[in-house]
Every structure is written in C-alpha cells, then in structure tokens.
Design a protein around this motif. Sequence first.
Motif, PDB file in Angstrom:
ATOM      1  N   ASP A  91       0.843  -1.183   0.000  1.00 36.81           N
ATOM      2  CA  ASP A  91       0.000   0.000   0.000  1.00 36.81           C
ATOM      3  C   ASP A  91       0.886   1.243   0.000  1.00 36.81           C
ATOM      4  OD1 ASP A  91      -1.341   2.283   1.623  1.00 36.81           O
ATOM      5  OD2 ASP A  91      -3.040   0.988   1.175  1.00 36.81           O
ATOM      6  N   THR A  92       0.394   2.317  -0.600  1.00 37.43           N
ATOM      7  CA  THR A  92       1.166   3.556  -0.709  1.00 37.43           C
ATOM      8  C   THR A  92       1.625   4.080   0.646  1.00 37.43           C
ATOM      9  OG1 THR A  92       0.069   4.180  -2.767  1.00 37.43           O
ATOM     10  CG2 THR A  92       1.038   5.964  -1.473  1.00 37.43           C
ATOM     11  N   ASN A 104      -3.556   0.805   6.047  1.00 38.75           N
ATOM     12  CA  ASN A 104      -4.899   0.876   5.499  1.00 38.75           C
ATOM     13  C   ASN A 104      -5.891   1.493   6.475  1.00 38.75           C
ATOM     14  OD1 ASN A 104      -5.396  -1.194   7.368  1.00 38.75           O
ATOM     15  ND2 ASN A 104      -5.128  -2.804   5.827  1.00 38.75           N
ATOM     16  N   ARG A 110      -4.842   2.588  -0.337  1.00 39.39           N
ATOM     17  CA  ARG A 110      -4.246   3.404  -1.398  1.00 39.39           C
ATOM     18  C   ARG A 110      -3.193   2.582  -2.125  1.00 39.39           C
ATOM     19  NH1 ARG A 110      -7.946   5.586   0.474  1.00 39.39           N
ATOM     20  NH2 ARG A 110      -8.208   7.759   1.146  1.00 39.39           N
ATOM     21  N   ARG A 112      -0.978   3.561  -5.216  1.00 41.34           N
ATOM     22  CA  ARG A 112      -0.603   4.574  -6.195  1.00 41.34           C
ATOM     23  C   ARG A 112       0.918   4.578  -6.356  1.00 41.34           C
ATOM     24  NH1 ARG A 112      -4.439   8.938  -3.026  1.00 41.34           N
ATOM     25  NH2 ARG A 112      -6.398   7.814  -3.372  1.00 41.34           N
ATOM     26  N   LYS A 243      -3.409   7.090  -9.672  1.00 41.74           N
ATOM     27  CA  LYS A 243      -4.510   7.300  -8.735  1.00 41.74           C
ATOM     28  C   LYS A 243      -5.753   6.570  -9.232  1.00 41.74           C
ATOM     29  CE  LYS A 243      -6.573  10.653  -5.656  1.00 41.74           C
ATOM     30  NZ  LYS A 243      -6.766  12.070  -5.284  1.00 41.74           N
ATOM     31  N   GLU A 244      -6.502   6.012  -8.271  1.00 45.39           N
ATOM     32  CA  GLU A 244      -7.623   5.145  -8.622  1.00 45.39           C
ATOM     33  C   GLU A 244      -8.766   5.860  -9.329  1.00 45.39           C
ATOM     34  OE1 GLU A 244      -5.804   3.500  -4.753  1.00 45.39           O
ATOM     35  OE2 GLU A 244      -6.238   5.451  -5.634  1.00 45.39           O
TER      36      GLU A 244
END
Length: 679
Positions: A91-92, A104, A110, A112, A243-244
């Motif tokens: 995770d970022t 999280n 995230r 990214r 980015k999502e």
Amino acid sequence: MANKKNKVKPVSVDSIYKKTIPQKSATPVTPQTASFWNNTRLQSYALVIFAVVLYANTLFLDFAQDDAIVITQNMFTRQGAQGIPGIFQYDTFYGFFKQAGKDNLVSGGRYRPLSLVLFAIEYQIFGEKAWIGHLVNILLFALTGWLLYRLLLKLFSYRPVPIADNAGGAFNPNIFIPFLAVLLFIAHPIHTEAVANIKGLDEILALLGSFGAVWYSLIYFEKGGVKNQVIAGVLFFMALLSKENTIMFLIATPLIYRFFTSATVGKVVQQMIPFAVSTLAFLVIRANVIKNQFGGASDEQRELLNDPFQKIVDNHYIAFSGTEKAATILFTLGKYVYLLIFPHPLTHDYYPRAVGIMDFGDWQVWLSVAVNGALIYWAIKGWKDKKIESFSILFYFATLFIVSNIIFPVGTNMAERFVYMPSVGFCLLAAVLVYRFLSRQPGLLTGAIAAILLLFSVKTMSRNLVWQDDYTLFTTDVETSPGSAKVQCSAGGKMIEKATDKDHPLPEPQRSEMIRQAIPHLQKSSEIHPLYKQPPLLMGNAYFYLQNYDSAIICYQKALALSPGFADAQKNMAVAYRDAGQYWGEQKGDVNKALTYLNKSYEMVPADAATARLLGVAYGISGNNAQALTYFGKAVELDPANAQSVYDLGSAYINSGNQPKGLELHQKALLMNPNLLKK
C-alpha cells in the motif's frame, strides 16, 4: 469483397462526416494563421509558458502536508532506486507507517505506486530536494494543459458545425473555446493543492495519463493501427497506477465519443478494449496488494478522521443516519460548485467538522440540490443534440462521482484536489458560456477574460505561498477551517514544534508565547473530537515546555485514557514526572515532592538511567543512604559510561562509610572525564 471489407484504412476527420455533414460547415484547425487567436501553435506555447510562470514561485517552497507520507518519511522512497520493488509490493502508506495494518487505516486503502517511483528516482539522483519535486509538478502540469488543448482542438474539429456563430470576427470558436477552457484550467486557484503540494503529483499523472490514453484512442479511431491501441492501454494503466479515480474515464471516454464523433456503439466498445484490459489488470494487482479495499474501515479501525460519516455519542462512534449522510454529501457537492465559481477562501482541510453534520432543514443543502439538479437537467436536455454544455456537465459529474462519498467513504468530507480532474468539465462549460454570451462583443469578451484570468492568477500565486511548509499551511488554513479537529491539532502541534526548534531557537518570551498560543488550538481540537488522542498529547508537551508539569501530566493521563497503549503518551508522561521531580528538588527544595514524582517516573520506565540517578540524589539529600546506593547503582548499571553517575555512586559509598570503595569510584569517574569537577 470480403478482403476489401476487412482491410484497415486510415479514417480522416472529413470522411467521418462526409455522408451527413456538408463539407462547407467543417471548421479546419490550422496553426498557420495571422491572428494569435487563431494560431494554435502560438497558443500552445502560450499555455505552457502561462502554467510555468503561474507556479514558478513554488520552486522556493519546502515539503508540506502529505509529502512526509510519500517522500521525506517514506522508507521506500528514501531508498531511491532500491526502494522501487517495495513501492509496488505494498500500500502507498506502508512505507510511512512501516507497520502492517496501519497502512490501510484510511478508508479504501491506497495503491498509487507510480508517483512514489518518480519520487524514489528523484531521491536517487538529487537527494531530498523539494525544488526538484516542485519543478516536476510544474512541468507535468504544463504538459497536461498543452495536451488538453491539443485534445480539445481535435475533438472540436470533429464537430459537424461550430459551437456557435463566428460572431466574434477574429475568434474562431472551435479554436477559441478550447484555448479559453485550458486557460481557465491552468489558472484556476483550486488546483494549487494538486500542483503546489509535491504529493499532488498523483493527481497530475492520473489526468495526464488519461488524456494521453484518449489521444491515442482517437488516433486509432482515425487511422487504425494496433500500436495506437496498445499505447492507449499502457498510458491508461500508468494513469491507474497514479490514482484510482482514473477509472472514471471508463465513463468519460465513451462520453467523448458520444458527443464529439458519430461512432456507433460497437465502435465505441472496440475503442474501449484497451481501457478495459488495463483496468482489469490494475484491479487484479490492487486486490493482490491491498486485498481489494475500496472503502469502509473495520470496527478496530473506526476513527472520525478516517471516516467523517460517524459521530460521537457518549464516547462511542455511531454512524450518521441516512438523511444526515445524504444531506452532508449534497452540501459538499454544492460547495464544490461554489469553489469552482468563486475559489475563495481555499483550504487543504475539510476534515470533521470543517463540514458540519448537515440535515435537510438547512437551506444550503437545498440550494445544492437545486444547483446540481439544474445542472443534471441541463445535461439531459442537451444529450440528444450533443450539446457541449451537456458533455461538460456529464464529464464533471462522472469524474467527481468516485470521490463524492456516494459509493463509499473516501476518508474526508471533500478536498479541493478531488476536483482537479472534474474541473476540466467545468472549465469547458465556462468557456462555452463566456463565448456564447459575449462573442458578439469582442471588446467585452477579451476584457472579461482578462479580468477573470487576472483574479485567478493572483489568487493562485498567493495561494501557492501558503504551501511553503507545514507551519505556514496549518496556521493559515486553521482560520478557514476552524471546525476541523485535524487542522486545529496540526496548527497547535506545528506551533509547539517551531517554538522548540533547537536549530532555529526563538528568544524568550517569544518562545513561551508561541507555545501558549498553541494550547487553544489543541483545546478546540479536543472539543470537536473528544476521542482524538493527539491533542491531549500535544497539550501535555506544551505544558511540559512551559514547566507546568502537573498540567502536562493531566493531559498525558487523558491521552492514555483515550488510548491505553499510547506509547508516546506513556513515554512523555514518564519524562514529565522525572523533570517535575528534578524541578521540585533542585529549584524548589521540596525533596519529598521530588521523590513522589521521581518514583512515579521510575515505575513507568525503570530502565531510565537519568531517573535512577535523580532518585539517588534525592534519597541522598534526604539521608537515606541505602536507597541512594541502590539507585546510583541502577544508574551506573543502565549507563556505565556516564562519569557523573559513577562519581555519585562513589559519593554514596563514602556517605555510607565505605570510603575506599567510594574513592576508587571517584578516581574511575575522573579518568572517564577529567573535567568532571570543573565548573
């Protein structure tokens, strides 16, 4: 005949419309024109220069806000190229928290990695230099403006007729409107969070990659060529890795084909294949890395600052009612429209309760319903006739939807960076409306545009400077978002940090005054969010620096009551007890009170050599030589290299009647530090 049908042929813009549109109605777009207003090449250069000039003052800014998460305190980024594998594997936020589970805490997770990879490369080449990150943001933002302009020119060249009568004379609407739309996009102050904050690179890359994917998709639409489809897919995948919210171009891209081309449904589906493949690949990777989180926190992770749609009742979190949540979301949708039209005041913080708990008894909610409802009606009304206004509105809502909190909580009520992508639709709509209403009055048209751009530019350049560093950002925005527990806490914390900075010490009484000014911010933060453990911790620190140890201890106790395992509060409270003991013993001469505090500190941290030594001193002064020997012995055991503790132990032995042992230790201490007895 079959072979002829299957043969791939280049498709020109003219051929798309030649059966349905008179040739004379098409408006060619060429760079070779005498007037600047019709010279697309000069306009392209002007847009790039405008973007660079507008954000040039960010080159002198430091790191701020979430830059710590992705750059300065991220273990993967700081490893340079060696950290890149870790960036893709976690995770970022993992590289910042460095602990499983904490990465999280923010709803949705995230993933990214692309922006972090660029940060790692920058770190590898240049080290920790903020200006490099700002320069990259400026250049990529300028590139985004240039690409958006070229993309709009291409799309408007597909239009069967001009967007409006060419009543402005020198102003060709199929050139002028794209140019004005991009000017507004570049100048808009709401973008300062994305561009002036280095971390905003993820927003910039996501939109840039999405535009690039659409561009190559259109090239394939015009000319064919599998490589164009492949490039479109790769660029879209890179945008997703940035980015999502890029995923909303699965809706925005078909809208582009619907409003700007005569492509059939089947053709649009074909065009969307690389987008769909890239999205599927991204979702599979994301699910494997962060277990497919898209929103919501577990019961253990519930925290108001991670999920704004809950409230505190009797010291427990409870979810908003359905009407409260709906009203609050509708209010923020109206707030976005307001800020796009009147971008003042701006703030980086819309955390609880910068946006309050709204209900349908509030007129602002109904105003938002009316405004957004009117926009939706306008978009639907223009659907059949492929009105650009309709496209602009639908693009705005399509790209805003994923961060609107309607589907799942995104961790905050709203954020100005969330409209970086949707603002493209707003700027295009504004450009069309300005042209429609003022095109018959060229002087008024240019005057209005100049006024808008001047106001936007001044606001943007001044707002850039607020992103100088955390202290400037937090102490500025706390005035705009006084209801935010987060920014109140952050402002107070940074004021304490600045006041106690040993590298840049402040003189008294300025130092103490700044610490005292921090306390009301922290108190306000606790009032807004009673379960927030950070404000009482920082208040404890403030009182500690003011040597108000009793108040400091009370604050640390409150922090521990909110979070029994809060390590920082435990550590700081032990230090406060220790320093309070030293203060009452050395400065007030109250040995009994000193012993009370020192024993409490020792109970909390028995491995602290300084506390053990102070206990030895206090017991020695009180005449309890046995206890003095015990604690001086502990101090030497914990820190055998401390000459002062060795000497004090020797003194305790002498006071207990063991002079040889004492003198031996004195001699040992003086060998360790010959200057020990010098004043």
